[in-house]
Scaffold this motif. Structure first.
Motif, mmCIF file in Angstrom:
data_model
loop_
_atom_site.group_PDB
_atom_site.id
_atom_site.type_symbol
_atom_site.label_atom_id
_atom_site.label_comp_id
_atom_site.label_asym_id
_atom_site.label_seq_id
_atom_site.Cartn_x
_atom_site.Cartn_y
_atom_site.Cartn_z
ATOM 1 N N THR A 27 23.472 36.697 32.559
ATOM 2 C CA THR A 27 22.440 38.310 32.474
ATOM 3 C C THR A 27 21.120 38.103 32.623
ATOM 4 O O THR A 27 20.719 37.549 33.360
ATOM 5 N N VAL A 78 30.789 49.684 21.802
ATOM 6 C CA VAL A 78 29.924 48.097 22.715
ATOM 7 C C VAL A 78 28.912 48.516 24.071
ATOM 8 O O VAL A 78 29.943 49.839 24.865
ATOM 9 N N GLY A 79 27.821 47.762 23.787
ATOM 10 C CA GLY A 79 27.319 47.873 24.912
ATOM 11 C C GLY A 79 25.840 48.946 24.938
ATOM 12 O O GLY A 79 25.017 48.436 26.016
ATOM 13 N N PHE A 109 26.451 45.770 17.677
ATOM 14 C CA PHE A 109 25.845 45.421 18.596
ATOM 15 C C PHE A 109 25.799 44.266 18.836
ATOM 16 O O PHE A 109 26.257 43.696 17.472
ATOM 17 N N TRP A 110 26.367 43.922 20.297
ATOM 18 C CA TRP A 110 25.997 42.544 19.761
ATOM 19 C C TRP A 110 25.201 42.277 21.404
ATOM 20 O O TRP A 110 25.088 43.421 22.215
ATOM 21 N N GLN A 111 25.304 40.332 22.013
ATOM 22 C CA GLN A 111 23.934 41.005 23.750
ATOM 23 C C GLN A 111 24.723 39.605 24.328
ATOM 24 O O GLN A 111 25.792 38.785 23.226
ATOM 25 N N GLU A 152 23.981 37.259 24.256
ATOM 26 C CA GLU A 152 23.211 35.749 24.154
ATOM 27 C C GLU A 152 23.855 35.204 22.649
ATOM 28 O O GLU A 152 24.050 34.059 21.874
ATOM 29 N N ASP A 168 15.342 43.923 21.332
ATOM 30 C CA ASP A 168 16.246 45.388 21.170
ATOM 31 C C ASP A 168 14.619 46.389 19.732
ATOM 32 O O ASP A 168 14.665 44.759 19.450
ATOM 33 N N ILE A 177 19.987 51.621 16.492
ATOM 34 C CA ILE A 177 18.937 50.189 17.958
ATOM 35 C C ILE A 177 19.091 51.381 18.564
ATOM 36 O O ILE A 177 19.781 52.283 18.338
ATOM 37 N N ARG A 190 16.331 49.024 24.585
ATOM 38 C CA ARG A 190 14.806 48.045 24.911
ATOM 39 C C ARG A 190 13.717 48.660 24.623
ATOM 40 O O ARG A 190 14.268 48.900 24.630
ATOM 41 N N ASN A 208 19.340 49.588 30.326
ATOM 42 C CA ASN A 208 21.135 49.533 30.447
ATOM 43 C C ASN A 208 22.152 50.909 31.047
ATOM 44 O O ASN A 208 21.580 52.221 30.548
ATOM 45 N N GLY A 252 25.965 50.824 30.296
ATOM 46 C CA GLY A 252 26.172 49.125 29.300
ATOM 47 C C GLY A 252 25.914 48.146 30.151
ATOM 48 O O GLY A 252 26.514 46.917 29.077
ATOM 49 N N LEU A 278 23.238 45.723 31.863
ATOM 50 C CA LEU A 278 21.711 45.171 31.666
ATOM 51 C C LEU A 278 21.159 44.971 32.812
ATOM 52 O O LEU A 278 21.602 44.402 34.102
HETATM 53 O O1 PRX Z 1 20.034 46.303 24.128
HETATM 54 C C1 PRX Z 1 21.494 46.222 23.483
HETATM 55 C C2 PRX Z 1 22.637 46.944 24.261
HETATM 56 O O2 PRX Z 1 23.132 45.510 25.446
HETATM 57 C C3 PRX Z 1 22.609 44.675 25.271
HETATM 58 C C4 PRX Z 1 23.030 43.625 25.210
HETATM 59 O O3 PRX Z 1 23.389 43.601 26.589
HETATM 60 P P1 PRX Z 1 24.509 42.333 27.392
HETATM 61 O O4 PRX Z 1 23.773 41.598 27.240
HETATM 62 O O5 PRX Z 1 25.402 42.714 28.679
HETATM 63 O O6 PRX Z 1 25.679 42.805 25.947
HETATM 64 C C5 PRX Z 1 27.229 44.455 26.646
HETATM 65 C C6 PRX Z 1 27.541 43.687 25.338
HETATM 66 C C7 PRX Z 1 27.517 42.772 24.187
HETATM 67 C C8 PRX Z 1 21.332 44.553 24.079
HETATM 68 O O7 PRX Z 1 20.381 44.243 24.277
HETATM 69 N N1 PRX Z 1 23.977 46.869 23.071
HETATM 70 C C9 PRX Z 1 24.830 46.317 22.825
HETATM 71 N N2 PRX Z 1 25.564 46.745 22.783
HETATM 72 C C10 PRX Z 1 24.626 47.952 21.725
HETATM 73 C C11 PRX Z 1 23.692 48.025 22.466
HETATM 74 N N3 PRX Z 1 22.373 49.113 21.907
HETATM 75 C C12 PRX Z 1 23.470 49.955 21.042
HETATM 76 N N4 PRX Z 1 24.322 49.645 19.763
HETATM 77 C C13 PRX Z 1 25.164 49.069 20.507
HETATM 78 N N5 PRX Z 1 26.121 49.062 19.703
#
Ligand code: PRX
Length: 679
Positions: A294, A416-417, A443-445, A447, A530, A542, A545, A551, A554, A556
């Motif tokens: 990432t 997502v994303g 929301f997730w990452q 990580e 975030d 959220i 960043r 982003n 979706g 990063l």
């Molecule tokens: O900034 C947030 C955004 O995507 C980041 C994570 O990116 P990545 O590791 O590539 O994973 C994406 C798929 C899980 C986060 O730190 N992000 C992800 N989901 C959301 C989001 N921002 C707002 N709302 C979400 N649902």
């Protein structure tokens, strides 16, 4: 910290959308009280909570010592998380053999594969999947792949991608999947960073009507590995994908690349006589499962490392509860497996539940703009998971392409994303879900391994644009600049106070970078990077960043990564990249470049620079704007003031306090030369 707002939209948190009663009847978590009860248990008695989840899976031997052990505080020693350490298991066994042998799901469809062209499709049952995975696991073993070896996978969305990942897991090897839209440079960088001794790729792939020569990109990447570090791959296994579907031999022949007899082998050749039985390698719960890169704020991608047991439990449970999975569901996640969403919610989570998924190779608008809706009708998809950028893209074509198809099978929609703007949320809810299906903003990452802040479809009243509440085991907090926890309504840094099973364990080969990136700023907390707002009802929103990350659709990207691709061009002296809101992509790249003395800026140079970034990183990183910057706004200590650049990129007239600038005139020049025209 400002809230990222898509142009022309206004965030609203007024109206609540309550879960449909129909869904609540047989839901796993049927109401908000049930969610609260279970959430409390997951936080107060995490060991008990996760032990119950683990009972559903196979363990060759139980954990030794503590079930969950961790340290989040850098000031008290190394940051670490250990979950079920000492237990022996195999994730591939748990998601395939267990389904076939214990759960009687051998004849159930694991994947409906839908090709780029609507005339290409097939289905794969759990029996077939297990056989293919075992065959390929034996191929890997015969080539000398051993437990702990890293295997790079650079494949399009074809069944062989899943076979490859699971075969690695079966033999205890660590897969490192690289999204097949990345450039040869990016692939090379990732192979070298984790010293992958094997690469699995394909001859090519059609994306829409565009043919991409993956073998050639792979060859270039492997050559670069030799040039840069004299690193030679042991084997490169090539899936005959375009060759399979060739209807024009001339196109195919002209497309082929030189064959390196020392390393290259065709997938189908090595699979021909391979045995369908392969005893899994029993590995430790905390052994590495995969590495996924990432973007990192220094520009060099981080190899996020996930381990076996925690990742299994967490992806299995989030899939079950967030999508309220039931055995007759057909689930479709449109992400590419090259990203974490595909790892967790196409490969591991659905298979751990014995689910039937759609595996889609194509793009949303080929051969027509109703392709997504057509596929939902074709397979009677009940749970659908996509990205806000795809919704915004498809919204542009209006309701008509959606209404052509029967979407009556849909029950739950997810995104997502990136932040989803309320307009896109409402269109998704009203037009696609016909006001019947909850829209889950998860929301997730990379990580976090799985959903961390997310609604549950039958339990959570929704607010468009809010990811709502934490998942089980996740304890969020919002901190101010001084690291103080804020109570009630607040906005600040989103952090987590304790680990959940699927949190990343380290940055591959660089534990210090792991600690510095996520745990140094606020000792004792995992820092997401975030920003976040909590409203009066406790909902989490959220806000985007708060580091040097962008982003785009979706995905990063780090500003440093794009800046270094630009400054590698011989006429560029310096570059600064900022984000600008974009109606479809959410954010896009706006690049300021300072040229070397005597060099002229021109439209063709701007195009050349866009191409350069595309080739260095990949098409997802293509800048939308390149502006000539005779000089960049810097503080007296020489730091670029990105805030000012962001405001110029957004054409904001009030630039605020410029007193720390070394030369305020620079800003006037940049503002007057703003690049309004080319998008
Ligand atoms: O900034 C947030 C955004 O995507 C980041 C994570 O990116 P990545 O590791 O590539 O994973 C994406 C798929 C899980 C986060 O730190 N992000 C992800 N989901 C959301 C989001 N921002 C707002 N709302 C979400 N649902």
């Amino acid at each position: 910290m400002s809230r990222m707002v898509i142009p022309g939209t206004t965030p609203t948190d007024e109206k609540l959308f309550n879960p449909p009663e129909e869904l609540q009847k047989d839901a796993h978590i049927p109401d908000f009280e049930s969610y609260l009860r279970l959430y409390k248990k997951s936080i107060e008695e995490p060991e008990e909570f996760w032990k119950e989840v683990a009972e559903d899976f196979f363990w060759k031997s139980p954990p030794k010592g503590e079930f969950l052990k961790y340290n989040f505080d850098v000031t008290k020693g190394n940051v670490n998380v250990k979950f079920m350490a000492g237990a022996k298991t195999n994730i591939c066994y748990n998601i395939l053999d267990r389904n076939v042998n214990e759960k009687n799901r051998g004849e159930k469809v694991a994947y409906y594969w839908e090709g780029n062209s609507p005339s290409h499709s097939c289905s794969i049952t759990y029996n077939q999947l297990l056989k293919q995975v075992c065959k390929f696991a034996n191929v890997l073993k015969n080539m000398g792949v051993k437990k702990g070896d890293r295997v790079a996978i650079y494949l399009p969305m074809i069944p062989e991608l899943v076979y490859s990942m699971l075969a690695c897991a079966r033999v205890g090897a660590v897969h490192s999947t690289v999204f097949a839209g990345f450039s040869s440079e990016s692939l090379c960088e990732r192979i070298l960073d984790s010293q992958c001794s094997f690469l699995i790729t394909a001859d090519g792939v059609y994306r829409g009507d565009k043919l991409i020569n993956l073998k050639q990109i792979s060859d270039e990447a492997l050559e670069k590995c030799i040039e840069k570090e004299n690193f030679v791959i042991k084997n490169c296994i090539i899936v005959r994908h375009i060759g399979e579907q060739k209807n024009n031999a001339n196109v195919y022949n002209s497309f082929q690349t030189p064959w390196n007899a020392d390393t290259n082998v065709w997938w189908d050749d090595v699979m021909k006589n391979s045995s369908e039985e392969c005893e899994p390698e029993w590995v430790d719960a905390e052994d590495p499962l995969f590495i996924l890169y990432t973007s990192g704020s220094t520009g060099k991608p981080k190899g996020v490392l996930h381990t076996v047991a925690g990742y299994l439990l967490y992806t299995a449970l989030t899939f079950k509860y967030v999508f309220d999975y039931h055995p007759d569901d057909v689930y479709w996640c449109t992400a590419d497996i090259g990203w974490i969403t595909g790892h967790s919610y196409i490969t591991y989570g659905p298979l751990a539940n014995g689910a039937t998924s759609v595996l889609f190779e194509g793009v949303p608008v080929y051969p027509h703009v109703g392709r997504f809706w057509e596929i939902i009708e074709k397979y009677s998809v009940s749970k659908f998971y996509t990205a806000p950028t795809a919704i915004r893209l498809l919204m542009k074509y209006g309701q008509e392409p959606v209404k052509k198809f029967n979407l009556g099978s849909l029950k739950i929609l997810g995104t997502v994303g990136e932040p989803i703007n309320p307009e896109a949320w409402l269109w998704y809810y009203n037009v696609v879900g016909e006001k019947r299906c909850p829209v889950l903003d998860t929301f997730w990452q990379t990580e976090t391994g799985g959903h961390v802040i997310t609604p549950l479809p039958a339990a959570t009243p929704l607010k468009p644009g809010s990811a709502t509440f934490p998942f089980f085991g996740v304890l969020p907090s919002i901190l101010n600049e001084h690291g103080e926890e804020l109570e009630g309504e607040a906005e600040g840094y989103l952090v987590f106070k304790q680990p959940w099973p699927a949190i990343m364990r380290t940055v591959y080969g660089n534990h210090e970078r792991f600690e510095n990136t996520y745990f140094k700023k606020f000792p004792g907390y995992y820092v997401t990077g975030d920003g976040c707002r909590r409203d009066k009802d406790g909902y989490y929103w959220i806000t985007g960043r708060i580091d040097d990350m962008l982003n785009v659709s979706g995905h990063l990207l780090s500003t440093a990564e794009v800046e270094s691709a630009l400054t590698e061009h011989p006429v560029v002296a310096e570059a600064a990249v900022v984000s600008r809101p974009h109606a479809v992509k959410g954010e896009c790249l706006y690049c300021f470049v300072t040229l070397k003395n005597g060099r002229e800026f021109s439209h063709s140079l701007a195009e050349e620079l866009k191409k350069q970034v595309r080739e260095k990183i990949g098409p997802i990183a293509t800048p939308d704007f390149i502006q000539n910057a005779p000089a960049l706004p810097k503080t007296r200590s020489g730091k670029i003031m990105r805030r000012v650049l962001r405001q110029i990129a957004r054409s904001e007239k009030d630039l605020g306090d410029l007193s720390t600038l070394a030369d305020p005139k620079v800003v006037e020049v940049l503002f007057s030369q703003r690049w309004e025209a080319t998008a």
